[in-house]
Design a protein around this motif. Structure first.
Motif, PDB file in Angstrom:
ATOM      1  N   TYR A  27       0.708  -1.373  -0.190  1.00  0.00           N
ATOM      2  CA  TYR A  27      -0.036  -0.076  -0.086  1.00  0.00           C
ATOM      3  C   TYR A  27       1.117   1.222  -0.039  1.00  0.00           C
ATOM      4  O   TYR A  27       2.037   1.052   0.676  1.00  0.00           O
ATOM      5  N   PHE A  53       3.810   0.654   2.754  1.00  0.00           N
ATOM      6  CA  PHE A  53       3.487  -0.443   3.605  1.00  0.00           C
ATOM      7  C   PHE A  53       3.277  -1.841   3.044  1.00  0.00           C
ATOM      8  O   PHE A  53       2.587  -1.859   2.016  1.00  0.00           O
ATOM      9  N   PHE A  83       0.513  -5.474   9.252  1.00  0.00           N
ATOM     10  CA  PHE A  83       1.230  -4.291   8.472  1.00  0.00           C
ATOM     11  C   PHE A  83       2.433  -4.103   9.117  1.00  0.00           C
ATOM     12  O   PHE A  83       2.924  -4.352  10.257  1.00  0.00           O
ATOM     13  N   GLY A  84       3.504  -4.211   8.187  1.00  0.00           N
ATOM     14  CA  GLY A  84       4.899  -3.487   8.583  1.00  0.00           C
ATOM     15  C   GLY A  84       4.721  -2.310   8.905  1.00  0.00           C
ATOM     16  O   GLY A  84       3.735  -1.620   9.079  1.00  0.00           O
TER      17      GLY A  84
END
Lengths: 116, 117
Positions: free
Chosen positions: B37, B91, B107-108
């Motif tokens: 993203y 992300f 998510f990272g």
């Protein structure tokens, strides 16, 4: 095609006040979720729903309530706002993981909430 | 437990340089999805790409390309000939299946890319 619509975009609350963040999607997605984004922490899941009438807790549910009376709407309620809830909130929707149309989440524009 | 690591907190490049954003993930599932993203300065989150665990083909879309390698649990993102408009936080995310057959996104922490003119 509106996609995922969140309101309001900005909000300032006093400690102890309550409010509802609105989220609506027009893509007929089964799944809807609320995330909060804090600096350096990525996005963390607050609550999610796999369909109308079904909700469940995510990683950081305390202080928040949700309901899903229709497929389209998934409001997030802050019961008694605290400074620790200052954050950017995102609503997301997606098809189910088994959908051939893909499980990727689509996000609203975000709500920047400040609790003073 | 599932985890996504984006070790690069911030990257700064000059326009027209190529840049690769790293993403390493951990999962015990054999079926999963990976995503990228983009979050531009305006704040919205824009879906870029999905890849499922059975499809290791690399993907190219214009100046963007993605390299998925299960052997190293990596899903790296390369921007060729970067432009100022590429400046954003990116992300990487991993799907984690739940008992109710739904899934959640892990998510990272994101990589902030600054492209200087």
């Amino acid at each position: 095609n509106a996609g995922v619509t969140q309101t309001p975009k900005f909000q300032v609350l006093k400690t102890g006040q309550s409010m509802t963040l609105q989220c609506a999607q027009d893509m007929n997605h089964e799944y809807m979720s609320w995330y909060r984004q804090d600096p350096g922490m990525g996005l963390r899941l607050i609550h999610y729903s796999v369909g109308a009438g079904i909700t469940d807790q995510g990683e950081v549910p305390n202080g928040y309530n949700v309901s899903r009376s229709t497929t389209e709407d998934f409001p997030l309620r802050l019961l008694s706002a605290a400074p620790s809830q200052t954050s950017v909130y995102f609503c997301a929707s997606s098809y189910s993981g088994t959908s051939v149309r893909g499980p990727e989440a689509f996000f609203g524009q975000g709500t920047r909430l400040t609790v003073v | 437990a599932q985890k996504v690591t984006q070790a690069q907190t911030e990257i700064s490049v000059v326009e027209k340089e190529d840049v690769t954003l790293d993403c390493v993930y951990e999962t015990r599932d054999t079926t999963y999805y990976l995503f990228w993203y983009k979050q531009p300065p305006s704040g919205e989150l824009v879906f870029l790409i999905r890849r499922n665990s059975f499809d290791e083909q690399n993907e190219i879309s214009g100046r963007y390309s993605w390299n998925f390698q299960k052997s190293t649990s990596s899903f790296n993102f390369t921007i060729t000939a970067s432009q100022v408009v590429d400046s954003a936080v990116y992300f990487c995310a991993l799907s984690e299946p739940r008992m109710d057959s739904s899934y959640k996104l892990i998510f990272g922490s994101g990589t902030r890319l600054l492209v200087r003119p």
